[in-house]
Design a protein around this motif. Structure first.
Motif, PDB file in Angstrom:
ATOM      1  N   ILE A  99       5.110  -2.875  -7.797  1.00 14.79           N
ATOM      2  CA  ILE A  99       5.411  -1.644  -7.065  1.00 14.79           C
ATOM      3  C   ILE A  99       4.118  -0.975  -6.620  1.00 14.79           C
ATOM      4  N   ALA A 100       3.115  -0.963  -7.493  1.00 14.80           N
ATOM      5  CA  ALA A 100       1.822  -0.380  -7.132  1.00 14.80           C
ATOM      6  C   ALA A 100       1.167  -1.176  -6.009  1.00 14.80           C
ATOM      7  N   LEU A 101       1.300  -2.490  -6.047  1.00 13.70           N
ATOM      8  CA  LEU A 101       0.744  -3.322  -4.971  1.00 13.70           C
ATOM      9  C   LEU A 101       1.434  -3.027  -3.648  1.00 13.70           C
ATOM     10  N   LEU A 102       2.745  -2.893  -3.674  1.00 11.47           N
ATOM     11  CA  LEU A 102       3.477  -2.581  -2.447  1.00 11.47           C
ATOM     12  C   LEU A 102       3.080  -1.217  -1.896  1.00 11.47           C
ATOM     13  N   LEU A 103       2.892  -0.237  -2.779  1.00  6.70           N
ATOM     14  CA  LEU A 103       2.470   1.090  -2.325  1.00  6.70           C
ATOM     15  C   LEU A 103       1.049   1.067  -1.768  1.00  6.70           C
ATOM     16  N   ALA A 104       0.203   0.207  -2.301  1.00  8.79           N
ATOM     17  CA  ALA A 104      -1.163   0.103  -1.792  1.00  8.79           C
ATOM     18  C   ALA A 104      -1.197  -0.641  -0.462  1.00  8.79           C
ATOM     19  N   LEU A 105      -0.231  -1.513  -0.223  1.00 11.79           N
ATOM     20  CA  LEU A 105      -0.222  -2.279   1.023  1.00 11.79           C
ATOM     21  C   LEU A 105       0.300  -1.486   2.216  1.00 11.79           C
ATOM     22  N   ILE A 106       1.047  -0.431   1.982  1.00 10.68           N
ATOM     23  CA  ILE A 106       1.604   0.350   3.093  1.00 10.68           C
ATOM     24  C   ILE A 106       0.509   0.915   3.994  1.00 10.68           C
ATOM     25  N   PRO A 107      -0.540   1.591   3.471  1.00 11.15           N
ATOM     26  CA  PRO A 107      -1.578   2.083   4.374  1.00 11.15           C
ATOM     27  C   PRO A 107      -2.389   0.968   5.021  1.00 11.15           C
TER      28      PRO A 107
END
Length: 77
Positions: free
Chosen positions: A5-13
């Motif tokens: 989940i943290a990786l997905l949130l970091a990939l958005i920007p």
């Protein structure tokens, strides 16, 4: 699970910045995408998307490094 989940949130920007680069590149080559009515507006949208994406990702990295005390003295609070 939390790391994914943290990786997905970091990939958005990062994805947002990539889309901004693509929009600016398409403007340089004269390729107009359908939802945007003009090339200068497309370039501005791309530049804003790129700037916001880099700003968010850079802020995340700075926040993480501040927590771990890995920044120079001028960046510490």
């Amino acid at each position: 699970m939390h790391r994914y989940i943290a990786l997905l949130l970091a990939l958005i920007p990062v994805i947002m910045a990539i889309i901004g680069i693509k929009l600016m590149r398409d403007t340089v080559f004269g390729i107009l995408l359908s939802p945007i009515p003009s090339l200068p507006l497309q370039f501005l949208v791309g530049a804003a998307s790129f700037a916001i994406g880099i700003y968010i990702f850079g802020g995340f990295i700075l926040h993480r490094d501040r927590k771990r005390n890995k920044v120079q003295a001028r960046f510490k609070r």
